[in-house]
Design a protein around this motif. Structure first.
Motif, mmCIF file in Angstrom:
data_model
loop_
_atom_site.group_PDB
_atom_site.id
_atom_site.type_symbol
_atom_site.label_atom_id
_atom_site.label_comp_id
_atom_site.label_asym_id
_atom_site.label_seq_id
_atom_site.Cartn_x
_atom_site.Cartn_y
_atom_site.Cartn_z
ATOM 1 N N SER B 6 46.324 48.858 7.434
ATOM 2 C CA SER B 6 47.009 47.691 6.902
ATOM 3 C C SER B 6 48.085 47.214 7.878
ATOM 4 C CB SER B 6 47.627 48.083 5.554
ATOM 5 O OG SER B 6 48.450 47.065 5.081
ATOM 6 N N TYR B 7 47.925 45.993 8.367
ATOM 7 C CA TYR B 7 48.949 45.386 9.237
ATOM 8 C C TYR B 7 49.928 44.631 8.339
ATOM 9 C CZ TYR B 7 46.146 46.107 13.488
ATOM 10 O OH TYR B 7 45.460 46.647 14.546
ATOM 11 N N GLN B 8 51.214 44.930 8.497
ATOM 12 C CA GLN B 8 52.195 44.265 7.644
ATOM 13 C C GLN B 8 53.281 43.583 8.469
ATOM 14 O OE1 GLN B 8 53.418 47.405 4.958
ATOM 15 N NE2 GLN B 8 51.567 47.133 3.732
ATOM 16 N N HIS B 9 53.223 42.260 8.490
ATOM 17 C CA HIS B 9 54.227 41.419 9.174
ATOM 18 C C HIS B 9 54.514 41.880 10.593
ATOM 19 C CE1 HIS B 9 54.804 39.546 5.329
ATOM 20 N NE2 HIS B 9 54.988 40.742 4.790
ATOM 21 N N ILE B 10 53.434 42.024 11.378
ATOM 22 C CA ILE B 10 53.588 42.513 12.753
ATOM 23 C C ILE B 10 53.980 41.378 13.701
ATOM 24 C CG2 ILE B 10 52.310 43.414 14.743
ATOM 25 C CD1 ILE B 10 52.818 45.573 12.733
ATOM 26 N N ASN B 11 55.076 41.617 14.430
ATOM 27 C CA ASN B 11 55.451 40.735 15.532
ATOM 28 C C ASN B 11 55.396 41.550 16.800
ATOM 29 O OD1 ASN B 11 56.343 38.070 14.438
ATOM 30 N ND2 ASN B 11 57.572 39.442 13.170
ATOM 31 N N PHE B 12 54.932 40.909 17.873
ATOM 32 C CA PHE B 12 54.888 41.646 19.137
ATOM 33 C C PHE B 12 55.207 40.720 20.291
ATOM 34 C CE2 PHE B 12 52.933 43.087 23.003
ATOM 35 C CZ PHE B 12 53.307 44.413 23.038
ATOM 36 N N TYR B 13 56.073 41.173 21.164
ATOM 37 C CA TYR B 13 56.265 40.479 22.448
ATOM 38 C C TYR B 13 56.619 41.489 23.513
ATOM 39 C CZ TYR B 13 61.064 40.697 20.715
ATOM 40 O OH TYR B 13 62.253 41.130 20.204
ATOM 41 N N TYR B 14 56.259 41.158 24.768
ATOM 42 C CA TYR B 14 56.623 42.024 25.881
ATOM 43 C C TYR B 14 58.078 41.765 26.236
ATOM 44 C CZ TYR B 14 51.745 43.196 26.564
ATOM 45 O OH TYR B 14 50.482 43.661 26.384
ATOM 46 N N ASN B 15 58.780 42.832 26.573
ATOM 47 C CA ASN B 15 60.202 42.703 26.901
ATOM 48 C C ASN B 15 60.438 41.779 28.089
ATOM 49 O OD1 ASN B 15 61.320 44.211 24.872
ATOM 50 N ND2 ASN B 15 61.010 46.139 25.965
ATOM 51 N N SER B 16 59.479 41.817 29.051
ATOM 52 C CA SER B 16 59.670 41.024 30.260
ATOM 53 C C SER B 16 59.490 39.533 29.990
ATOM 54 C CB SER B 16 58.683 41.479 31.328
ATOM 55 O OG SER B 16 57.388 41.525 30.781
ATOM 56 N N GLN B 17 58.688 39.202 28.945
ATOM 57 C CA GLN B 17 58.451 37.794 28.646
ATOM 58 C C GLN B 17 59.136 37.450 27.334
ATOM 59 O OE1 GLN B 17 54.306 38.765 28.619
ATOM 60 N NE2 GLN B 17 53.876 37.126 30.041
ATOM 61 N N LYS B 18 59.523 36.196 27.218
ATOM 62 C CA LYS B 18 60.155 35.778 25.966
ATOM 63 C C LYS B 18 59.102 35.306 24.958
ATOM 64 C CE LYS B 18 64.561 36.476 26.660
ATOM 65 N NZ LYS B 18 64.215 37.809 27.180
ATOM 66 N N VAL B 19 57.868 35.113 25.455
ATOM 67 C CA VAL B 19 56.830 34.551 24.592
ATOM 68 C C VAL B 19 56.364 35.582 23.560
ATOM 69 C CG1 VAL B 19 54.783 33.099 24.693
ATOM 70 C CG2 VAL B 19 56.002 33.678 26.804
ATOM 71 N N LEU B 55 48.895 52.269 21.586
ATOM 72 C CA LEU B 55 48.999 52.039 23.025
ATOM 73 C C LEU B 55 50.107 51.014 23.230
ATOM 74 C CD1 LEU B 55 45.276 51.960 24.187
ATOM 75 C CD2 LEU B 55 46.998 53.662 24.753
ATOM 76 N N LEU B 56 50.341 50.202 22.180
ATOM 77 C CA LEU B 56 51.468 49.279 22.169
ATOM 78 C C LEU B 56 52.225 49.475 20.856
ATOM 79 C CD1 LEU B 56 49.670 46.044 23.441
ATOM 80 C CD2 LEU B 56 51.202 47.505 24.765
ATOM 81 N N VAL B 57 53.499 49.179 20.897
ATOM 82 C CA VAL B 57 54.341 49.366 19.713
ATOM 83 C C VAL B 57 54.892 48.004 19.290
ATOM 84 C CG1 VAL B 57 56.404 50.523 18.843
ATOM 85 C CG2 VAL B 57 54.948 51.682 20.505
ATOM 86 N N PRO B 58 54.771 47.646 18.010
ATOM 87 C CA PRO B 58 55.227 46.322 17.586
ATOM 88 C C PRO B 58 56.751 46.173 17.659
ATOM 89 C CG PRO B 58 54.594 47.634 15.691
ATOM 90 C CD PRO B 58 54.214 48.426 16.902
ATOM 91 N N ALA B 59 57.198 44.919 17.831
ATOM 92 C CA ALA B 59 58.644 44.659 17.848
ATOM 93 C C ALA B 59 59.189 44.779 16.431
ATOM 94 C CB ALA B 59 58.909 43.268 18.407
ATOM 95 N N SER B 60 58.396 44.321 15.469
ATOM 96 C CA SER B 60 58.781 44.512 14.071
ATOM 97 C C SER B 60 57.530 44.557 13.218
ATOM 98 C CB SER B 60 59.702 43.389 13.618
ATOM 99 O OG SER B 60 59.001 42.172 13.651
ATOM 100 N N GLY B 61 57.681 45.067 12.003
ATOM 101 C CA GLY B 61 56.540 45.191 11.108
ATOM 102 C C GLY B 61 55.982 46.603 11.121
ATOM 103 N N HIS B 62 55.063 46.852 10.187
ATOM 104 C CA HIS B 62 54.511 48.196 10.054
ATOM 105 C C HIS B 62 52.992 48.153 10.036
ATOM 106 C CE1 HIS B 62 58.430 49.871 9.129
ATOM 107 N NE2 HIS B 62 58.640 48.785 8.409
ATOM 108 N N ILE B 63 52.395 49.252 10.514
ATOM 109 C CA ILE B 63 50.956 49.420 10.355
ATOM 110 C C ILE B 63 50.749 50.708 9.571
ATOM 111 C CG2 ILE B 63 48.756 49.791 11.530
ATOM 112 C CD1 ILE B 63 49.878 48.167 13.874
ATOM 113 N N LEU B 64 49.994 50.603 8.472
ATOM 114 C CA LEU B 64 49.737 51.784 7.656
ATOM 115 C C LEU B 64 48.302 52.245 7.861
ATOM 116 C CD1 LEU B 64 51.361 50.696 4.253
ATOM 117 C CD2 LEU B 64 52.471 51.711 6.258
ATOM 118 N N PHE B 65 48.148 53.533 8.136
ATOM 119 C CA PHE B 65 46.819 54.136 8.235
ATOM 120 C C PHE B 65 46.657 55.033 7.018
ATOM 121 C CE2 PHE B 65 44.265 57.820 9.892
ATOM 122 C CZ PHE B 65 43.044 57.153 9.920
#
Lengths: 215, 247
Positions: B6-19, B55-65
């Motif tokens: 379950s993906y819950q309100h996942i936001n992701f961005y790379y630290n080097s980019q603002k996008v 392999l990547l960690v979200p900036a915010s939000g949770h993933i439930l397994f």
């Protein structure tokens, strides 16, 4: 020539052993420092650049000048020679370790992580075997260059085969000069061949014998 | 239905980019289904599945397994529950086919999965020859299709509950690709694995997915069955995509 070998057999052998000792000690000190520098360089941006710059500068100083610079700090003798040789080796080793790390492509790295292989087992099973050819290749280049530069170390009382060479030059003794040249270049060739053998083995292993198929 | 991921309100961005690569992604994956994740390059589809095995960690939000937040789980153990197959196969060049397949089991000392019989079973399942000669081949001695099959067998070795597949057939020729799609469906029928399948090819997405997740610029456009998608496209982008894909 033959009579010189018969008379000075002991001295020649002792010098050869001393030369090997210098090479061995220098390599033993060089490798851990190189790994330490790579660790620092890959973890800090500005400091890393500074270190690389310094290592290049050191490499550009002629060996005799570098040894002279070290004398006021460490005096004459083997310690100074080993320090000088170690300093020289850094840039070459740091570069080979860096290219060894680059040899692990991102898809291999991600697959290994994705399979749930944890840190140390991943390193020994995947990363290390794939890095080994580059590491041995770096070690080979450094060993050969150390064998050569160690000759100069005789000028700061560190002994080795350079002792025979410089004695020969001072005394204008052709047998001594030729003996020194044969031993120094012979030693380099043997060390090079030995490490080349291991390098080939490592390449063959890392590529799953692809390279040994003559393709 | 039984939610496995379950993906819950996942936001992701790379630290080097603002996008922002992913914006407020929320959806559930049900046990045993195949979800095709469809999007253009740069849409964030690869990022989406790399978040599942950390392999990547979200900036915010949770993933439930299976109800448990994956950020609190041991990463190595989590990854063993999720097989991972990528486009370039990622086979280890210094290992034979058999060694590649059971490496994880061997290193984690899982005897039943590390056995020779398990390798045979997996080779059969992935429609590969299981004789000694083939087991001892190295990746460079395999065709592209065989490499992907071995990669799939390797991902299945420790019997994971979910398969994460990132354009696994993207680099193959059209015929091999169809074969492998067909085989994957049969394999899924046999094993009932949950599969997240990333692709940029609409036909592939429709052929494989029970549901299709369409993503653009890091936002979910629609998550629906192939029938719903064609009968009720959510927006203009989905319409355009369907039209373009039909060609």
């Amino acid at each position: 020539m033959i009579s010189y070998w018969q008379n000075s057999y002991d001295i020649i052998c002792a010098s050869l052993l001393e030369h090997l000792q210098l090479i061995g000690l220098a390599l033993l000190c060089s490798v851990p420092f190189a790994f330490l520098f790579v660790f620092i360089i890959s973890n800090t941006k500005i400091f890393g650049k500074l270190i690389m710059f310094m290592l290049v500068i050191i490499y550009c100083v002629p060996s005799i000048a570098l040894f002279s610079l070290l004398i006021p700090l460490f005096g004459l003798g083997k310690t100074t020679a080993v320090i000088g040789l170690t300093a020289y080796n850094q840039i070459l080793l740091v570069r080979s370790i860096t290219s060894a790390k680059a040899a692990i492509s991102s898809d291999i790295d991600e697959s290994a992580k994705g399979l749930g292989l944890s840190g140390s087992s991943r390193f020994f099973a995947i990363d290390f075997p794939l890095m080994l050819p580059y590491l041995i290749s770096g070690l080979r280049i450094v060993t050969v260059s150390t064998a050569g530069i160690a000759t100069i170390a005789a000028l700061i009382n560190a002994g080795g085969l350079g002792q025979i060479l410089f004695d020969g030059m001072r005394m204008n003794s052709i047998p001594k000069i030729i003996t020194a040249i044969i031993l120094i270049s012979g030693l380099s060739l043997i060390l090079n061949a030995a490490l080349e053998y291991f390098e080939k083995k490592a390449v063959s292993f890392a590529t799953g014998s692809y390279s040994s198929m003559g393709i | 239905m039984d939610t496995i991921l379950s993906y819950q309100h996942i936001n992701f961005y790379y630290n080097s980019q603002k996008v922002c690569i992913l914006k407020d992604i929320t959806f559930n994956v049900e046990k045993g289904e195949i979800i095709s994740i469809l999007g253009n390059s740069g849409s964030g589809k690869t990022t989406l599945i790399k978040l599942a095995n950390r392999l990547l960690v979200p900036a915010s939000g949770h993933i439930l397994f299976k109800g448990e937040d994956i950020s609190t789980m041991d990463t190595a153990i989590l990854r063993r529950h999720m097989g991972y197959v990528i486009q370039q196969s990622g086979l280890f060049p210094h290992m034979s086919v058999a060694q590649n397949i059971n490496i994880a089991a061997r290193l984690n000392k899982e005897k039943t999965y590390a056995s020779k019989e398990r390798v045979t079973e997996l080779l059969k399942l992935s429609r590969l020859p299981c004789d000694e000669e083939f087991r001892n081949r190295h990746p460079w001695q395999l065709s592209g299709g065989q490499q992907q099959r071995v990669s799939l067998a390797r991902a299945l070795c420790c019997d994971p509950e979910i398969l994460l597949m990132d354009e696994p057939f993207g680099a193959l020729d059209a015929i091999t690709r169809l074969e492998l799609q067909e085989e994957l469906l049969q394999l899924q029928h046999q094993t009932k694995k949950t599969i997240l399948f990333v692709t940029h090819d609409l036909k592939e997405a429709l052929a494989l997915g029970n549901r299709i997740l369409i993503i653009k610029d890091g936002e979910i456009q629609q998550l629906a069955t192939p029938e719903e998608l064609t009968s009720h496209p959510a927006n203009d982008y989905v319409c355009k995509l369907l039209k373009a894909g039909r060609g």
